[in-house]
Design a protein around this motif. Structure first.
Motif, PDB file in Angstrom:
ATOM      1  N   ASP A 149       0.859  -1.188   0.000  1.00  0.00           N
ATOM      2  CA  ASP A 149       0.000   0.000   0.000  1.00  0.00           C
ATOM      3  C   ASP A 149       0.897   1.239   0.000  1.00  0.00           C
ATOM      4  OD1 ASP A 149      -2.378  -1.486   0.125  1.00  0.00           O
ATOM      5  OD2 ASP A 149      -2.265  -1.595   2.320  1.00  0.00           O
ATOM      6  N   PHE A 150       0.636   2.166  -0.931  1.00  0.00           N
ATOM      7  CA  PHE A 150       1.434   3.378  -1.046  1.00  0.00           C
ATOM      8  C   PHE A 150       1.096   4.336   0.092  1.00  0.00           C
ATOM      9  CE2 PHE A 150       1.979   7.749  -2.794  1.00  0.00           C
ATOM     10  CZ  PHE A 150       3.347   7.722  -2.975  1.00  0.00           C
ATOM     11  N   LEU A 151       2.116   4.787   0.832  1.00  0.00           N
ATOM     12  CA  LEU A 151       1.913   5.716   1.951  1.00  0.00           C
ATOM     13  C   LEU A 151       2.255   7.157   1.581  1.00  0.00           C
ATOM     14  CD1 LEU A 151       3.460   3.618   4.851  1.00  0.00           C
ATOM     15  CD2 LEU A 151       1.039   3.976   4.344  1.00  0.00           C
ATOM     16  N   GLY A 152       3.161   7.336   0.626  1.00  0.00           N
ATOM     17  CA  GLY A 152       3.584   8.668   0.221  1.00  0.00           C
ATOM     18  C   GLY A 152       5.073   8.687  -0.063  1.00  0.00           C
ATOM     19  N   ARG A 153       5.617   9.909  -0.129  1.00  0.00           N
ATOM     20  CA  ARG A 153       7.036  10.097  -0.381  1.00  0.00           C
ATOM     21  C   ARG A 153       7.695  10.741   0.850  1.00  0.00           C
ATOM     22  NH1 ARG A 153       6.773   8.604  -5.187  1.00  0.00           N
ATOM     23  NH2 ARG A 153       6.079   9.551  -7.073  1.00  0.00           N
ATOM     24  N   ILE A 154       8.949  10.410   1.057  1.00  0.00           N
ATOM     25  CA  ILE A 154       9.678  11.013   2.170  1.00  0.00           C
ATOM     26  C   ILE A 154      10.017  12.452   1.789  1.00  0.00           C
ATOM     27  CG2 ILE A 154      11.756  10.930   3.610  1.00  0.00           C
ATOM     28  CD1 ILE A 154      11.741   7.884   3.213  1.00  0.00           C
ATOM     29  N   GLU A 155       9.473  13.380   2.577  1.00  0.00           N
ATOM     30  CA  GLU A 155       9.669  14.812   2.323  1.00  0.00           C
ATOM     31  C   GLU A 155      10.870  15.369   3.075  1.00  0.00           C
ATOM     32  OE1 GLU A 155       7.726  16.998   0.390  1.00  0.00           O
ATOM     33  OE2 GLU A 155       6.796  15.190  -0.391  1.00  0.00           O
ATOM     34  N   SER A 156      11.112  14.825   4.274  1.00  0.00           N
ATOM     35  CA  SER A 156      12.227  15.313   5.081  1.00  0.00           C
ATOM     36  C   SER A 156      12.561  14.283   6.149  1.00  0.00           C
ATOM     37  CB  SER A 156      11.892  16.661   5.723  1.00  0.00           C
ATOM     38  OG  SER A 156      10.788  16.543   6.580  1.00  0.00           O
ATOM     39  N   VAL A 157      13.635  14.552   6.865  1.00  0.00           N
ATOM     40  CA  VAL A 157      14.070  13.672   7.945  1.00  0.00           C
ATOM     41  C   VAL A 157      14.257  14.531   9.191  1.00  0.00           C
ATOM     42  CG1 VAL A 157      15.813  12.023   8.726  1.00  0.00           C
ATOM     43  CG2 VAL A 157      15.275  12.193   6.281  1.00  0.00           C
ATOM     44  N   ILE A 158      13.728  14.038  10.307  1.00  0.00           N
ATOM     45  CA  ILE A 158      13.873  14.739  11.580  1.00  0.00           C
ATOM     46  C   ILE A 158      14.879  13.971  12.422  1.00  0.00           C
ATOM     47  CG2 ILE A 158      12.701  15.470  13.688  1.00  0.00           C
ATOM     48  CD1 ILE A 158      10.060  15.428  12.056  1.00  0.00           C
ATOM     49  N   ARG A 159      15.883  14.685  12.920  1.00  0.00           N
ATOM     50  CA  ARG A 159      16.880  14.065  13.797  1.00  0.00           C
ATOM     51  C   ARG A 159      16.336  14.104  15.224  1.00  0.00           C
ATOM     52  NH1 ARG A 159      22.526  16.825  13.749  1.00  0.00           N
ATOM     53  NH2 ARG A 159      22.255  16.309  11.583  1.00  0.00           N
ATOM     54  N   THR A 160      16.281  12.955  15.867  1.00  0.00           N
ATOM     55  CA  THR A 160      15.885  12.899  17.273  1.00  0.00           C
ATOM     56  C   THR A 160      17.053  12.308  18.054  1.00  0.00           C
ATOM     57  OG1 THR A 160      14.953  10.668  17.197  1.00  0.00           O
ATOM     58  CG2 THR A 160      13.476  12.492  16.610  1.00  0.00           C
ATOM     59  N   GLY A 161      16.917  12.223  19.338  1.00  0.00           N
ATOM     60  CA  GLY A 161      18.002  11.702  20.157  1.00  0.00           C
ATOM     61  C   GLY A 161      18.319  10.247  19.896  1.00  0.00           C
ATOM     62  N   SER A 162      17.295   9.412  19.738  1.00  0.00           N
ATOM     63  CA  SER A 162      17.535   7.979  19.626  1.00  0.00           C
ATOM     64  C   SER A 162      17.585   7.476  18.189  1.00  0.00           C
ATOM     65  CB  SER A 162      16.464   7.212  20.395  1.00  0.00           C
ATOM     66  OG  SER A 162      15.177   7.558  19.912  1.00  0.00           O
ATOM     67  N   ASN A 163      16.715   7.973  17.327  1.00  0.00           N
ATOM     68  CA  ASN A 163      16.709   7.548  15.921  1.00  0.00           C
ATOM     69  C   ASN A 163      16.097   8.659  15.077  1.00  0.00           C
ATOM     70  OD1 ASN A 163      14.215   6.104  17.358  1.00  0.00           O
ATOM     71  ND2 ASN A 163      13.590   6.735  15.307  1.00  0.00           N
ATOM     72  N   ASP A 164      16.401   8.641  13.782  1.00  0.00           N
ATOM     73  CA  ASP A 164      15.791   9.604  12.867  1.00  0.00           C
ATOM     74  C   ASP A 164      14.331   9.235  12.651  1.00  0.00           C
ATOM     75  OD1 ASP A 164      18.237  10.851  12.567  1.00  0.00           O
ATOM     76  OD2 ASP A 164      18.724   9.829  10.688  1.00  0.00           O
ATOM     77  N   VAL A 165      13.563  10.203  12.168  1.00  0.00           N
ATOM     78  CA  VAL A 165      12.157   9.986  11.838  1.00  0.00           C
ATOM     79  C   VAL A 165      11.929  10.508  10.417  1.00  0.00           C
ATOM     80  CG1 VAL A 165       9.764  10.581  12.401  1.00  0.00           C
ATOM     81  CG2 VAL A 165      11.410  10.180  14.236  1.00  0.00           C
ATOM     82  N   TYR A 166      11.336   9.677   9.553  1.00  0.00           N
ATOM     83  CA  TYR A 166      11.034  10.066   8.178  1.00  0.00           C
ATOM     84  C   TYR A 166       9.655  10.704   8.127  1.00  0.00           C
ATOM     85  CZ  TYR A 166      14.800   6.721   7.274  1.00  0.00           C
ATOM     86  OH  TYR A 166      15.979   6.039   7.290  1.00  0.00           O
ATOM     87  N   VAL A 167       9.564  11.883   7.505  1.00  0.00           N
ATOM     88  CA  VAL A 167       8.288  12.567   7.314  1.00  0.00           C
ATOM     89  C   VAL A 167       7.770  12.148   5.943  1.00  0.00           C
ATOM     90  CG1 VAL A 167       7.104  14.782   7.180  1.00  0.00           C
ATOM     91  CG2 VAL A 167       9.057  14.505   8.736  1.00  0.00           C
ATOM     92  N   VAL A 168       6.694  11.354   5.945  1.00  0.00           N
ATOM     93  CA  VAL A 168       6.128  10.799   4.711  1.00  0.00           C
ATOM     94  C   VAL A 168       4.809  11.502   4.429  1.00  0.00           C
ATOM     95  CG1 VAL A 168       5.291   8.703   3.583  1.00  0.00           C
ATOM     96  CG2 VAL A 168       7.221   8.573   5.176  1.00  0.00           C
TER      97      VAL A 168
END
Length: 178
Positions: free
Chosen positions: A125-144
């Motif tokens: 199932d298509f969720l979208g495209r990764i627009e940006s990446v957020i750096r957090t303390g423990s792991n990065d987060v992909y903004v889809v």
């Protein structure tokens, strides 16, 4: 090395490492918001391509000095030795050649390679495209984003099943609630 407008920055050859937010002091120092995980890309002697988004002009500068400064990096370039010259760089994007980057470990990627990937669930199932990446303390987060919706996908081995840079896709196994 000066580049002409006929030779734009190639996304395949260069990677964005930051943006000039302001001049700092009177001797040509600039304050940079860094996109880089490591500040070694700003080490003295390194060449950085500076691109002005207003007129698309580009010029390479050699780093003369760099130092962390709060959430920013202070930089001095050879040939930029006054406040007025530093002011002219405000808003410019900074790039380095990808060839000069260190080799990554297996299953590790530069943000530049991740942004733009199409994201699918394990059931295709298509969720979208990764627009940006957020750096957090423990792991990065992909903004889809898919146009209407936004999903935040944690960059964790338990969530990201597969990344295929050739196909420009990512498969994920979303935890409950996402």
């Amino acid at each position: 090395m000066q580049r002409s407008q006929n030779e734009p920055v190639s996304r395949n050859l260069y990677i964005s490492i930051g943006k000039v937010v302001n001049a700092h002091g009177v001797e040509g120092t600039i304050k940079v918001y860094s996109y880089a995980e490591s500040l070694t890309v700003f080490s003295p002697g390194n060449m950085i391509l500076v691109k002005n988004p207003d007129d698309s002009s580009e010029k390479c500068y050699k780093v003369k000095y760099s130092a962390p400064h709060s959430r920013f990096v202070l930089l001095m370039f050879e040939g930029i030795d006054s406040r007025s010259l530093a002011d002219n760089l405000k808003g410019c994007e900074l790039f380095i050649e990808k060839a000069g980057l260190p080799q990554l470990e297996e299953n590790t990627y530069y943000w530049e390679d991740i942004i733009g990937l199409s994201v699918y669930t394990a059931d295709d199932d298509f969720l979208g495209r990764i627009e940006s990446v957020i750096r957090t303390g423990s792991n990065d987060v992909y903004v889809v984003k898919d146009g209407k919706h936004e999903i935040l996908v944690p960059a964790m081995e338990s969530v990201v099943i597969e990344i295929d840079l050739d196909q420009k896709t990512m498969k994920v196994n979303l935890p409950e609630g996402l």
